[in-house]
Scaffold this motif. Structure first.
Motif, short mmCIF file in Angstrom:
data_model
loop_
_atom_site.label_atom_id
_atom_site.label_comp_id
_atom_site.label_asym_id
_atom_site.label_seq_id
_atom_site.Cartn_x
_atom_site.Cartn_y
_atom_site.Cartn_z
N LEU A 154 0.85 -1.19 0.00
CA LEU A 154 0.00 0.00 0.00
C LEU A 154 0.88 1.24 0.00
CD1 LEU A 154 -3.29 0.58 1.82
CD2 LEU A 154 -1.48 2.29 2.09
N VAL A 155 0.73 2.08 -1.03
CA VAL A 155 1.59 3.24 -1.23
C VAL A 155 0.75 4.51 -1.25
CG1 VAL A 155 3.43 4.23 -2.64
CG2 VAL A 155 3.03 1.76 -2.69
N ASP A 156 0.92 5.34 -0.23
CA ASP A 156 0.21 6.62 -0.16
C ASP A 156 1.12 7.69 -0.75
OD1 ASP A 156 -0.96 9.08 0.60
OD2 ASP A 156 -1.94 8.12 2.32
N THR A 157 0.78 8.15 -1.95
CA THR A 157 1.65 9.10 -2.64
C THR A 157 1.60 10.50 -2.04
OG1 THR A 157 -0.11 9.23 -4.32
CG2 THR A 157 1.84 7.92 -4.85
N ALA A 158 0.59 10.79 -1.23
CA ALA A 158 0.59 12.07 -0.51
C ALA A 158 1.71 12.08 0.54
CB ALA A 158 -0.76 12.32 0.16
N ILE A 159 1.99 10.92 1.12
CA ILE A 159 3.11 10.79 2.06
C ILE A 159 4.43 10.81 1.30
CG2 ILE A 159 4.21 9.26 3.73
CD1 ILE A 159 1.40 8.29 4.51
N ILE A 160 4.51 10.07 0.22
CA ILE A 160 5.74 10.02 -0.60
C ILE A 160 6.13 11.42 -1.05
CG2 ILE A 160 6.76 9.15 -2.73
CD1 ILE A 160 6.24 6.90 -0.77
N ALA A 161 5.14 12.22 -1.42
CA ALA A 161 5.41 13.56 -1.97
C ALA A 161 6.06 14.48 -0.96
CB ALA A 161 4.11 14.18 -2.49
N LYS A 162 5.92 14.19 0.32
CA LYS A 162 6.48 15.06 1.35
C LYS A 162 7.85 14.59 1.86
CE LYS A 162 1.99 16.82 2.79
NZ LYS A 162 2.17 18.01 1.95
N ALA A 163 8.34 13.49 1.32
CA ALA A 163 9.66 12.99 1.68
C ALA A 163 10.74 13.78 0.93
CB ALA A 163 9.77 11.51 1.36
#
Length: 362
Positions: free
Chosen positions: A150-159
């Motif tokens: 499960l990949v939440d891209t909203a989280i990825i975008a803030k890394a």
């Protein structure tokens, strides 16, 4: 015999973390979340709330930071009283591999939740182990791939953008490694022949990475997911993982044995290590200078290293010889179109370094 392996289910998109509890409930009635302090602070509360709302018992366990056999032993001891049905491994590659190893030892269902897109560990059944000094010491294989990624891209975008650069580096190499494995008739990570599907995925992964990396990195710098980031995350996590496991690996990943044994590169992110190793592999393949120059230009736009110095290397010929020797001994090196001696690998490294010196002074 042709073998293709993959996770049972893959979910990706902004806000996907909100569905985690519901998804975990399909797999079991109790879950253990394994993550480091940062990731526990980032998603621990929401994951716990989502699990409990779905009727799933929830426990969180802290990952110590390095994936060693001693750390997995500690985590296994901590999980004995919990006896979860599901292990949720969240964070970066080390934490996810630790959770994969723990799930394998416990014999339970496995969910991976990457909070960065720095490599393709979330999809695979392979676990890479290190010692306390981050020297690669071995590889384990689970009986099966994760049940859910499960990949939440909203989280990825803030890394941080450098972490996505590492994921781009890990993904961009796969076409070249899978092609070499096909050419050599080598085996994949499941011990079988690679299917054409793996080669097609590797090539689609490369095309996506080349087309969308600049825009995806811009999205991460803004902290907002967009379609370019969605495509690059899918390439870096899903396509790349499916391609390498079912297609096989070659020099790029063989070089991690050598690079992780010398100061500087040993501390570099995995994706940056294998990206540098791609420049070495294409030298060994005898690619035209125009091809290599095009790849170097892409590396510059993607934040990838074009020299050992950019991996933190400050050694000399002896260290390069060690890198070459350990690379030559690595199992994936046999998946190359011809046998390679350590001296040939060292010469290819020196050629990469000379190109870097020449281009920087031009």
């Amino acid at each position: 015999m042709i073998i293709f392996g993959s996770p049972r289910r893959y979910l990706q998109g902004p806000g996907a973390i909100a569905q985690l509890g519901e998804e975990v409930a399909k797999l079991g009635r109790s879950a253990l979340l394994l993550a480091d302090d940062h990731v526990l602070g980032l998603i621990g509360e929401s994951v716990g709330a989502g699990c409990r709302a779905a009727g799933v018992g929830f426990t969180a366990v802290r990952f110590g930071g390095e994936i060693t056999r001693a750390e997995i032993d500690r985590l296994e001891a901590a999980a004995r009283d919990v006896r979860p049905d599901v292990v949720i491994a969240a964070g970066g590659g080390k934490a996810i591999d630790a959770g994969k190893s723990l799930g394998g030892r416990l014999g339970v269902r496995l969910v991976t939740v990457p909070t960065i897109a720095s490599n393709d560990s979330p999809t695979s059944h392979v676990v890479v182990l290190y010692d306390e000094k981050h020297k690669l010491v071995g590889v384990e294989k689970l009986p099966a791939n994760p049940d859910l990624v499960l990949v939440d891209t909203a989280i990825i975008a803030k890394a941080p953008a450098r972490l996505l650069s590492a994921g781009i580096g890990d993904a961009v190499v796969k076409q070249f490694e899978v092609e070499q494995c096909f050419r050599k008739g080598g085996t994949n990570m499941f011990g079988g022949r690679a299917p054409l599907a793996a080669l097609a995925l590797a090539r689609a992964c490369y095309a996506t990475i080349r087309a969308d990396s600049a825009a995806a990195l811009a999205a991460v710098r803004r902290g907002e997911p967009d379609e370019a980031l969605e495509r690059v995350v899918e390439a870096s996590v899903l396509m790349s993982g499916l391609a390498f496991e079912s297609g096989g690996l070659s020099i790029c990943h063989a070089m991690t044995r050598g690079l992780s044994a010398v100061k500087g590169p040993a501390e570099a992110l995995h994706g940056l290590q294998v990206a540098y190793a791609l420049l070495v592999q294409v030298e060994l393949e005898g690619r035209a200078s125009s091809f290599v120059d095009d790849m170097r230009r892409f590396f510059r736009t993607a934040g990838l290293p074009v020299s050992l110095a950019e991996l933190g290397f400050a050694g000399g010929e002896a260290e390069i010889a060690l890198i070459a020797e350990l690379t030559a001994q690595a199992p994936h090196t046999k998946h190359f179109e011809k046998p390679l001696a350590p001296a040939e690998i060292a010469a290819a490294i020196e050629a990469v370094e000379e190109r870097a010196r020449t281009k920087e002074t031009a």
